[in-house]
Design an enzyme around this catalytic site. Sequence first.
Site, PDB file in Angstrom:
ATOM      1  N   SER A   9       0.970  -1.390   0.069  1.00  0.00           N
ATOM      2  CA  SER A   9      -0.402   0.027   0.132  1.00  0.00           C
ATOM      3  C   SER A   9       1.303   0.797   0.597  1.00  0.00           C
ATOM      4  CB  SER A   9      -1.113   0.614   0.934  1.00  0.00           C
ATOM      5  OG  SER A   9      -1.410   1.406   1.499  1.00  0.00           O
ATOM      6  N   HIS A  34      -1.745  -1.780  -3.773  1.00  0.00           N
ATOM      7  CA  HIS A  34      -3.311  -1.471  -2.990  1.00  0.00           C
ATOM      8  C   HIS A  34      -2.921  -0.257  -2.944  1.00  0.00           C
ATOM      9  CE1 HIS A  34      -5.777  -2.653  -0.603  1.00  0.00           C
ATOM     10  NE2 HIS A  34      -5.677  -1.818   0.260  1.00  0.00           N
ATOM     11  N   ASP A  36      -4.978   3.150  -1.655  1.00  0.00           N
ATOM     12  CA  ASP A  36      -6.169   3.807  -0.643  1.00  0.00           C
ATOM     13  C   ASP A  36      -7.037   4.840  -0.111  1.00  0.00           C
ATOM     14  OD1 ASP A  36      -6.307   1.100   1.772  1.00  0.00           O
ATOM     15  OD2 ASP A  36      -3.825   1.429   1.734  1.00  0.00           O
ATOM     16  N   MET A  38      -9.263   7.374   0.997  1.00  0.00           N
ATOM     17  CA  MET A  38      -9.925   7.555   1.497  1.00  0.00           C
ATOM     18  C   MET A  38     -10.420   9.060   1.619  1.00  0.00           C
ATOM     19  SD  MET A  38      -7.508   6.486   4.777  1.00  0.00           S
ATOM     20  CE  MET A  38      -6.574   4.768   4.867  1.00  0.00           C
ATOM     21  N   HIS A  67      -9.248   0.633  -2.585  1.00  0.00           N
ATOM     22  CA  HIS A  67     -10.073   0.258  -1.416  1.00  0.00           C
ATOM     23  C   HIS A  67     -10.385   1.270  -1.142  1.00  0.00           C
ATOM     24  CE1 HIS A  67      -8.941  -0.753   3.027  1.00  0.00           C
ATOM     25  NE2 HIS A  67     -10.505  -0.449   2.439  1.00  0.00           N
ATOM     26  N   MET A  69     -12.652   3.382   1.086  1.00  0.00           N
ATOM     27  CA  MET A  69     -12.344   3.475   1.904  1.00  0.00           C
ATOM     28  C   MET A  69     -13.849   5.050   1.804  1.00  0.00           C
ATOM     29  SD  MET A  69      -9.710   2.928   3.988  1.00  0.00           S
ATOM     30  CE  MET A  69      -8.496   2.697   2.919  1.00  0.00           C
ATOM     31  N   MET A 137     -10.306  -6.671   7.165  1.00  0.00           N
ATOM     32  CA  MET A 137      -9.811  -5.580   8.410  1.00  0.00           C
ATOM     33  C   MET A 137      -8.950  -6.271   9.133  1.00  0.00           C
ATOM     34  SD  MET A 137      -9.986  -3.439   5.928  1.00  0.00           S
ATOM     35  CE  MET A 137      -8.165  -1.662   6.662  1.00  0.00           C
ATOM     36  N   ASP A 175      -6.008  -6.337   5.265  1.00  0.00           N
ATOM     37  CA  ASP A 175      -5.302  -5.383   5.471  1.00  0.00           C
ATOM     38  C   ASP A 175      -5.307  -4.902   6.812  1.00  0.00           C
ATOM     39  OD1 ASP A 175      -4.505  -2.892   4.563  1.00  0.00           O
ATOM     40  OD2 ASP A 175      -6.201  -2.700   3.813  1.00  0.00           O
TER      41      ASP A 175
HETATM   42  C1  DX5 Z   1      -5.998   1.846   5.930  1.00  0.00           C
HETATM   43  C2  DX5 Z   1      -5.403   0.909   4.547  1.00  0.00           C
HETATM   44  C3  DX5 Z   1      -4.459  -0.128   4.993  1.00  0.00           C
HETATM   45  C4  DX5 Z   1      -3.179   0.661   5.185  1.00  0.00           C
HETATM   46  C5  DX5 Z   1      -2.157  -0.831   5.268  1.00  0.00           C
HETATM   47  O1  DX5 Z   1      -7.171   2.250   6.025  1.00  0.00           O
HETATM   48  O2  DX5 Z   1      -6.507   0.576   4.202  1.00  0.00           O
HETATM   49  O3  DX5 Z   1      -4.042  -0.162   3.704  1.00  0.00           O
HETATM   50  O4  DX5 Z   1      -2.717   1.471   5.129  1.00  0.00           O
HETATM   51  O5  DX5 Z   1      -1.026  -0.144   6.016  1.00  0.00           O
HETATM   52  P1  DX5 Z   1       0.183  -1.020   7.208  1.00  0.00           P
HETATM   53  O6  DX5 Z   1       0.477  -2.203   6.650  1.00  0.00           O
HETATM   54  O7  DX5 Z   1       1.307  -0.095   7.534  1.00  0.00           O
HETATM   55  O8  DX5 Z   1      -1.560  -1.756   8.369  1.00  0.00           O
HETATM   56 ZN    ZN Z   2      -6.089  -0.863   2.494  1.00  0.00          ZN
END
Ligand code: DX5
Ligand code: ZN
Length: 219
Positions: A9, A34, A36, A38, A67, A69, A137, A175
């Site tokens: 990620s 990956h 993320d 948000m 992903h 969110m 998660m 994750d």
């Molecule tokens: C958090 C993300 C993850 C996260 C992974 O909301 O979905 O993908 O950043 O990072 P680490 O491996 O540092 O937990």
């Molecule tokens: Zn993620």
Amino acid sequence: MPQIKLAPSILTADFARLADEVRSAEAAGVDLLHLDVMDGRFVPNITFGPALVRSLRKITNLPFDVHLMVVEPERQIEAFAEAAETINVHIEVSPHINRTLDAIHRLGKRAGICLNPGTPIAAIEESLRDVDQVMVMTINPGWGGQQMLPAQLDKVRRIRALLDAAGSTAELEIDGGVKAGNALQCVHAGASVLVCGSSVYNAEASVVENVAALRRAMN
Ligand code: DX5
Ligand code: ZN
């Protein structure tokens, strides 16, 4: 047993050097990237949108595991589909999950469903036959660098049993908080994809060294 896939990620990568950070992961032989996304509503943090994902598409051949969110993820699918291979949506914000998964598939993309630590498996059970991936998660989403909640590995085990019983070939992705120290436990619980943020992108060692350490830990 097929090789477990590693999906770094970029959340904790250096955004000022993002292209280099992504290329380093590709050179290290990872399987996916990956991404993320948000929105500051479903989770408190805000990251990036489809423009950045499209830009990264130009500099790497790694498949993108997006992903989402965000609230109302169904409104964002099309914008991300252009550059992504897999689009993952959270069940907690998807009251019409079948329609959403169908929309992802109609765009020719793989569809993933994610569940937060507090969400029971029952929330996704009816959708298992319709997904290409389940993402568990193992932290509360929002930030990288958190400690894994170990009780979530039992949820991974139970989802693995359900997928196997149904003869499903869907990926099972973990994750949050994956490190060299717990990667083998994740594999034993039944994961087929490990998201690795801060265990790949950190100041302690290079991306190549970190990926190698994760691979060693899994074998
Ligand atoms: C958090 C993300 C993850 C996260 C992974 O909301 O979905 O993908 O950043 O990072 P680490 O491996 O540092 O937990
Ligand atoms: Zn993620």
